[in-house]
Motif scaffolding. Structure first.
Motif, PDB file in Angstrom:
ATOM      1  N   GLU A 103      20.691 -42.445 -18.361  1.00 25.51           N
ATOM      2  CA  GLU A 103      19.841 -41.887 -17.308  1.00 25.51           C
ATOM      3  C   GLU A 103      18.864 -42.940 -16.781  1.00 25.51           C
ATOM      4  O   GLU A 103      18.613 -43.008 -15.558  1.00 25.51           O
ATOM      5  CB  GLU A 103      19.076 -40.680 -17.849  1.00 25.51           C
ATOM      6  CG  GLU A 103      19.983 -39.516 -18.225  1.00 25.51           C
ATOM      7  CD  GLU A 103      19.239 -38.393 -18.913  1.00 25.51           C
ATOM      8  OE1 GLU A 103      19.680 -37.239 -18.817  1.00 25.51           O
ATOM      9  OE2 GLU A 103      18.207 -38.682 -19.550  1.00 25.51           O
ATOM     10  N   LEU A 104      18.341 -43.751 -17.674  1.00 26.27           N
ATOM     11  CA  LEU A 104      17.459 -44.831 -17.238  1.00 26.27           C
ATOM     12  C   LEU A 104      18.215 -45.844 -16.382  1.00 26.27           C
ATOM     13  O   LEU A 104      17.684 -46.359 -15.375  1.00 26.27           O
ATOM     14  CB  LEU A 104      16.834 -45.519 -18.454  1.00 26.27           C
ATOM     15  CG  LEU A 104      15.887 -44.659 -19.303  1.00 26.27           C
ATOM     16  CD1 LEU A 104      15.420 -45.454 -20.524  1.00 26.27           C
ATOM     17  CD2 LEU A 104      14.689 -44.211 -18.488  1.00 26.27           C
ATOM     18  N   ALA A 105      19.465 -46.151 -16.754  1.00 27.66           N
ATOM     19  CA  ALA A 105      20.270 -47.104 -15.978  1.00 27.66           C
ATOM     20  C   ALA A 105      20.564 -46.561 -14.584  1.00 27.66           C
ATOM     21  O   ALA A 105      20.561 -47.316 -13.596  1.00 27.66           O
ATOM     22  CB  ALA A 105      21.572 -47.394 -16.723  1.00 27.66           C
ATOM     23  N   ALA A 106      20.783 -45.247 -14.472  1.00 24.09           N
ATOM     24  CA  ALA A 106      21.040 -44.656 -13.152  1.00 24.09           C
ATOM     25  C   ALA A 106      19.816 -44.761 -12.255  1.00 24.09           C
ATOM     26  O   ALA A 106      19.927 -45.046 -11.052  1.00 24.09           O
ATOM     27  CB  ALA A 106      21.456 -43.194 -13.328  1.00 24.09           C
ATOM     28  N   LEU A 107      18.626 -44.521 -12.846  1.00 26.61           N
ATOM     29  CA  LEU A 107      17.403 -44.643 -12.052  1.00 26.61           C
ATOM     30  C   LEU A 107      17.172 -46.091 -11.616  1.00 26.61           C
ATOM     31  O   LEU A 107      16.721 -46.345 -10.484  1.00 26.61           O
ATOM     32  CB  LEU A 107      16.216 -44.138 -12.867  1.00 26.61           C
ATOM     33  CG  LEU A 107      16.096 -42.617 -13.022  1.00 26.61           C
ATOM     34  CD1 LEU A 107      14.947 -42.275 -13.958  1.00 26.61           C
ATOM     35  CD2 LEU A 107      15.876 -41.949 -11.659  1.00 26.61           C
ATOM     36  N   GLU A 108      17.446 -47.043 -12.486  1.00 30.38           N
ATOM     37  CA  GLU A 108      17.268 -48.452 -12.128  1.00 30.38           C
ATOM     38  C   GLU A 108      18.229 -48.848 -11.005  1.00 30.38           C
ATOM     39  O   GLU A 108      17.856 -49.590 -10.076  1.00 30.38           O
ATOM     40  CB  GLU A 108      17.498 -49.323 -13.356  1.00 30.38           C
ATOM     41  CG  GLU A 108      16.381 -49.192 -14.405  1.00 30.38           C
ATOM     42  CD  GLU A 108      16.698 -49.956 -15.670  1.00 30.38           C
ATOM     43  OE1 GLU A 108      17.848 -50.440 -15.797  1.00 30.38           O
ATOM     44  OE2 GLU A 108      15.813 -50.079 -16.541  1.00 30.38           O
ATOM     45  N   ALA A 160      10.498 -45.668  -8.368  1.00 26.95           N
ATOM     46  CA  ALA A 160       9.828 -46.506  -9.372  1.00 26.95           C
ATOM     47  C   ALA A 160       8.949 -45.640 -10.280  1.00 26.95           C
ATOM     48  O   ALA A 160       8.900 -45.848 -11.511  1.00 26.95           O
ATOM     49  CB  ALA A 160       8.992 -47.582  -8.679  1.00 26.95           C
ATOM     50  N   ALA A 161       8.252 -44.647  -9.704  1.00 25.82           N
ATOM     51  CA  ALA A 161       7.445 -43.738 -10.522  1.00 25.82           C
ATOM     52  C   ALA A 161       8.324 -42.891 -11.444  1.00 25.82           C
ATOM     53  O   ALA A 161       7.973 -42.628 -12.603  1.00 25.82           O
ATOM     54  CB  ALA A 161       6.597 -42.841  -9.617  1.00 25.82           C
ATOM     55  N   GLN A 162       9.475 -42.434 -10.931  1.00 24.56           N
ATOM     56  CA  GLN A 162      10.408 -41.669 -11.766  1.00 24.56           C
ATOM     57  C   GLN A 162      10.913 -42.496 -12.949  1.00 24.56           C
ATOM     58  O   GLN A 162      11.035 -41.977 -14.072  1.00 24.56           O
ATOM     59  CB  GLN A 162      11.587 -41.185 -10.925  1.00 24.56           C
ATOM     60  CG  GLN A 162      11.231 -40.131  -9.903  1.00 24.56           C
ATOM     61  CD  GLN A 162      12.424 -39.716  -9.070  1.00 24.56           C
ATOM     62  OE1 GLN A 162      13.541 -40.232  -9.241  1.00 24.56           O
ATOM     63  NE2 GLN A 162      12.214 -38.789  -8.136  1.00 24.56           N
ATOM     64  N   LEU A 163      11.150 -43.780 -12.701  1.00 25.21           N
ATOM     65  CA  LEU A 163      11.631 -44.652 -13.776  1.00 25.21           C
ATOM     66  C   LEU A 163      10.559 -44.843 -14.849  1.00 25.21           C
ATOM     67  O   LEU A 163      10.849 -44.806 -16.058  1.00 25.21           O
ATOM     68  CB  LEU A 163      12.056 -45.994 -13.196  1.00 25.21           C
ATOM     69  CG  LEU A 163      12.608 -47.022 -14.197  1.00 25.21           C
ATOM     70  CD1 LEU A 163      13.844 -46.469 -14.910  1.00 25.21           C
ATOM     71  CD2 LEU A 163      12.933 -48.334 -13.494  1.00 25.21           C
TER      72      LEU A 163
END
Length: 320
Positions: A103-108, A160-163
């Motif tokens: 999930e972190l990789a998708a946001l990035e 960026a805030a979501q990440l």
């Protein structure tokens, strides 16, 4: 006046009195007995007596197991508490981690995409600004290019805030609730472990197993003594001293204790002097009644001597 005693009779009387005065004074012996203060060993929980490890008459050392009650229910509760603690700790760890790596990789990746789009829209806005200055581009087309660039720039800030939020994990209040849940599970595990430990009792001190009150297989109520332990330091000499001689005995003084079958008396130390008489007449303390008063005195023996004696043995106590 002429004496009525013959000369030889008077001489014999004087000699007898002189002989009596030369004899040593015998110290009075006080009667008493040995008494034991037993330590009642019990379990705070009820259960069937599974094993009686130390039978009556056995001498045990400190830490020796004395008896054990059934532990089936307590062991099951211990396993349940351990699993509940493991579940609570896993949930707390998951909340502290944040989202999963995928999930972190998708946001990035989404953030990279939006940055690229914003860079492209920024180039288009620069060209549109030049064209507008030469009146080649209409105001409507210019506004469309400008607003597209503003949208892309705003998306960069939002993603960026979501990440950052995804990397932080759960909210502090949610994490605090999970920490409290884990602490409660740990307390339940400690309580279950204590219950298992209490089903098996050991000797707190070295001593003699004076009596056992249950047999293996019988049900024992909570707090009911199963074993009576007599440590050697709990064996005391109890004797009674008349009121007239009581004031001569002081706490800490040494007395001699004579028992049947022992050729030499044992030394004991006075540990307690009763503040009240054992017998009180129902009249005033005149001289005749005071002679009937006796006071209880207790004395202790050395541990290595007391371990071979038994409660109830009669004794005679004398002052050295």
């Amino acid at each position: 006046m002429k004496s009525f005693f013959p000369a030889n009779a008077l001489s014999l009387l004087l000699a007898a009195l002189a002989l009596a005065g030369c004899q040593p004074h015998r110290t009075a012996a006080y009667q008493g007995y040995l008494e034991g203060e037993f330590v009642a060993i019990a379990a705070p929980l009820a259960g069937r007596l599974e094993q009686l490890a130390a039978p009556k008459g056995t001498r045990v050392t400190a830490g020796t197991e004395l008896f054990r009650l059934e532990q089936g229910a307590e062991l099951a509760a211990l396993r349940e508490a351990a699993e509940r603690l493991r579940s609570a700790q896993a949930r707390l760890t998951d909340l502290r981690k944040g989202q999963r790596p995928s999930e972190l990789a998708a946001l990035e990746a989404r953030l990279t995409q939006v940055r690229t789009a914003a860079e492209l829209s920024g180039l288009e806005l620069a060209r549109a600004t030049k064209l507008r200055e030469t009146a080649v581009l209409s105001d409507d087309d210019y506004d469309r290019v400008r607003l597209n660039h503003v949208t892309n720039t705003t998306l960069i800030t939002e993603i960026a805030a979501q990440l950052v939020t995804a990397q932080l994990g759960a909210r502090p209040d949610v994490v605090a609730a999970a920490e409290a849940e884990a602490a409660a599970a740990q307390a339940a595990l400690d309580r279950a472990g204590w219950a298992v430990a209490q089903k098996s009792q050991s000797a707190p001190r070295a001593g003699l197993i004076a009596d056992t009150l249950y047999r293996a297989g019988e049900f024992v109520a909570a707090g009911a003594p199963v074993v009576l332990l007599l440590p050697p330091e709990n064996l005391k000499v109890r004797f009674f001293v008349p009121e007239a001689e009581f004031v001569a005995i002081k706490a800490g003084a040494t007395v001699l204790v004579t028992l049947s079958g022992r050729p030499t008396p044992l030394e004991a130390r006075v540990s307690y002097l009763s503040p009240q008489p054992e017998y009180t007449p129902p009249v005033l303390y005149n001289r005749e009644n005071r002679s009937k008063l006796v006071f209880l005195v207790e004395a202790t023996l050395a541990d290595e001597v007391a371990r071979d004696l038994h409660p109830g043995q009669p004794v005679d106590v004398t002052l050295p």
